[in-house]
Write a protein that holds these residues in place. Structure first.
Motif: not given
Length: 701
Positions: A259-277
């Motif tokens: 069960a993969l639940r630690d989203a800190r790295l995924a959120n960091a990538l999303r927030d650091g992208l030069p564009f919005r999803l």
């Protein structure tokens, strides 16, 4: 399911009998039939005709039409034996219509020649074609007959050929098997209410009709596969395969997964992208994250049009695995595509402290040993590569997520091999995320991917401009050369795609090499590159990289760039002999342009005259950029096998069902599948045993 339904054996006793119980079927013949999965009487019931021959009437020779199969009867007028290039026998027959037909044989025995005495009456069946002396039939089936000999009253079924088994032998054995068909009560598995409202017959009636159609039956419907008897069989066969896939999914989900639940790295990538999803990307990632948080294996297909941003979703999913201290692997079908993923993932993940490793066929020697050690120790947290990831020497430390790009280009066994890299010793299997840029029509997804949940990224990122598509005849080439000159003078880049590498006498297509030489001479001021499938990977990679870096203005290429690198500055795509390509491939190629903010164009050059299908394909490309509309049209025009690559996906080859023709049955199939799963799972097992049997080929794929 209605209470009246009662359990029925998966195999009626008559159907369970071995083939050797049939008269004239000894062990040697039974062994040959077993190579095609035919071992019981029931297997022969379900060995359905691939077509029919109508020998219920005689067609006058004068009324024969080239290409239309027919039965004729005539008297031998002349016989000629020749050995010009190879042995040949020609027999001329005529009838009361004062027409003459030539029967041509390339393989014959002396006893056959003796049969064809002038004046002998022959009854022949075959497909006439235009020959040097008018209409002829090559290797007709024939027999000597008496005047006024009675005609048959039923159509003759034509069964798929089996090596070492004569068609007449197979037809006789199937006839004996059909004689043993039990009555409805012993044969039927589906309650009447499930098929009668569609105007379909019982299974017994359907089988008899398909194997022994009468002259009064709807012959055109039978020949097109749309007869109610064939539809009844297709319904049950589609249901069996649907239930089989659901069963495989159930078996796979019986395993445990981390069960993969630690989203800190995924959120960091999303927030650091030069564009919005985009909204669609965010929705699909939420679906993936919800699956990964469960202790059962995810089986999810993410489909999205070219350039819709699937890789970002995959990267965020990989970070959920890394955040939990485990590994993710991304596998792509070509080094070119895998390397593009590598560049993207390193750019996004390494600033977050994530180690991304590269493993492809060209990574050899000490470099390979080093990567393998990092993968085995867990130091490599995300591993990107080609099918090299699945080789025996590759051992992961703790693989929690397997991402497969362009699934239809891999065999299901290859997908399984990557899954087997998971830590099964602890009872775990990796989650699976499958991506495709070939949009799959809903009816096809229901049949081919019933073992996967499907997510769709149906929104392009902002800034992507729709590509304008024009269709031109090959005589307009000079205008296109000038158009390229102007585009490149403005700092843009262009592709010129050819469908062949070398000139061919058999196909009217301009070869890529010839085109490259001509364009080099016509555009001396431009920097031209050349890419084709026979080049060494390093050469191909260098040319593509030079194009991506802006060192090449015009790239002449074969369709190897269908899945290729992202070059936002390329705004013009010319596809030569576009009439030779399928819609999905044309759409993939067109997706190479329009990746930046500049207005982009795709020119489809064709060689007249166009077939009706080619005309429809090119018109569809001109009318829409929507990959899903194109996929639906492609399914109608070409069928599922070509669209998905049947042999590669593991999509079953059906006995009677056709996913294009019978698409309207799929909603009913899905409904029945849900009913059976909820209320009568044992019934599902019997249906699968009847139609799929032991051939549930990819149990966990």
């Amino acid at each position: 399911m209605p209470r009246a339904a009662r359990p029925t054996p998966a195999l009626a006793p008559a159907g369970d009998a071995p083939l050797t119980s049939l008269r004239g079927c000894g062990p040697a013949l039974a062994e040959k039939l077993a190579t095609r999965g035919l071992s019981t009487v029931q297997d022969l019931w379900l060995q359905l005709p691939r077509g029919y021959e109508d020998r219920t009437k005689i067609v006058p020779i004068r009324e024969l039409q080239a290409g239309a199969a027919a039965q004729v009867e005539g008297v031998v007028e002349a016989v000629e034996k020749g050995f010009r290039y190879r042995p040949m026998l020609k027999v001329a027959i005529s009838d009361d219509s004062h027409g003459t037909l030539v029967l041509r044989f390339f393989h014959f025995r002396a006893a056959q020649v003796a049969q064809f005495q002038p004046g002998t009456r022959l009854r022949c069946y075959g497909t006439p074609r235009l020959g040097p002396q008018g209409l002829e039939i090559v290797h007709p089936s024939y027999r000597v007959v008496e005047p006024d000999e009675a005609l048959g009253s039923v159509l003759d079924p034509v069964y798929p050929q089996i090596e070492g088994v004569a068609p007449a032998t197979l037809r006789r054995l199937i006839g004996l098997a059909v004689d043993r068909l039990p009555p409805d009560a012993a044969l039927e598995l589906l309650p009447v209410e499930w098929w009668a409202d569609l105007g379909l017959p019982s299974l017994h009636e359907a089988l008899v009709t398909v194997h022994r159609p009468q002259a009064g039956d709807d012959i055109p419907a039978l020949l097109s596969g749309r007869h109610p008897a064939q539809r009844r069989l297709a319904l049950e066969e589609l249901l069996a395969h649907h239930l089989s896939l659901r069963g495989q999914r159930r078996a796979h989900r019986a395993h445990a997964a981390p069960a993969l639940r630690d989203a800190r790295l995924a959120n960091a990538l999303r927030d650091g992208l030069p564009f919005r999803l985009t909204g669609a990307q965010a929705r699909v990632f939420a679906e993936v994250a919800r699956d990964l948080a469960q202790p059962v294996p995810m089986l999810r297909l993410v489909q999205g049009d070219v350039g819709s941003g699937k890789t970002v979703v995959a990267a965020m999913a990989a970070l959920l695995a890394v955040g939990d201290g485990q590994q993710a692997a991304l596998m792509a079908p070509t080094e070119l595509l895998a390397e593009q993923h590598l560049v993207n993932l390193r750019g996004w993940l390494e600033p977050l402290g994530v180690r991304v490793a590269w493993l492809a066929g060209k990574v050899t020697g000490k470099a390979r040993a080093k990567v393998l050690a990092e993968v085995a120790s867990g130091e490599a947290q995300v591993v990107v590569g080609t099918h090299a990831l699945m080789q025996e020497g590759v051992a992961f430390h703790d693989l929690a997520l397997a991402i497969v790009d362009e699934q239809h280009r891999f065999g299901v066994h290859q997908r399984l091999a990557l899954v087997d890299k998971g830590p099964r010793a602890r009872g775990n299997v990796p989650h699976q995320l499958v991506m495709t840029a070939t949009p799959i029509p809903r009816t096809l997804a229901m049949a081919a991917y019933a073992d996967l949940d499907v997510s769709t990224i149906d929104e392009l990122p902002p800034g992507r401009t729709p590509v304008t598509t024009v269709v031109l005849g090959a005589d307009r080439r000079p205008e296109l050369v000038e158009r390229i000159r102007r585009a490149c003078a403005e700092g843009r880049q262009a592709y010129w795609v050819c469908t062949l590498i070398d000139e061919s006498d058999e196909v009217v297509a301009r070869a890529a090499q010839t085109t490259f030489d001509e364009l080099t001479a016509q555009l001396p001021e431009l920097r031209l590159g050349f890419v084709h499938g026979r080049m060494r990977p390093a050469e191909k990679q260098a040319a593509m990289l030079a194009f991506k870096n802006g060192d090449i203005d015009l790239l002449v290429a074969t369709t190897v760039i269908e899945v290729g690198v992202d070059v936002p500055n390329a705004s013009l795509m010319i596809i030569e002999n576009a009439e030779r390509l399928g819609l999905s491939q044309l759409h993939q190629l067109r997706g190479r342009v329009g990746r930046g903010s500049a207005q982009s164009s795709c020119v489809l050059l064709y060689q007249p005259p166009l077939s009706q299908m080619a005309r429809e394909r090119l018109a569809t490309m001109r009318e829409t950029n929507d990959g899903f509309v194109i996929a639906e049209r492609d399914l109608e025009l070409r069928g599922p096998g070509e669209l998905l690559g049947t042999r590669q996906t593991g999509l079953a080859e059906f006995r009677v069902a056709d996913l294009t023709r019978d698409a309207d049955l799929m909603p009913r199939v899905q409904l029945l599948g849900e009913r059976i799963a909820e209320r009568a799972p044992q019934l599902g097992g019997r249906i699968v045993a009847r139609w799929v049997g032991g051939a549930v080929r990819y149990a966990s794929a």
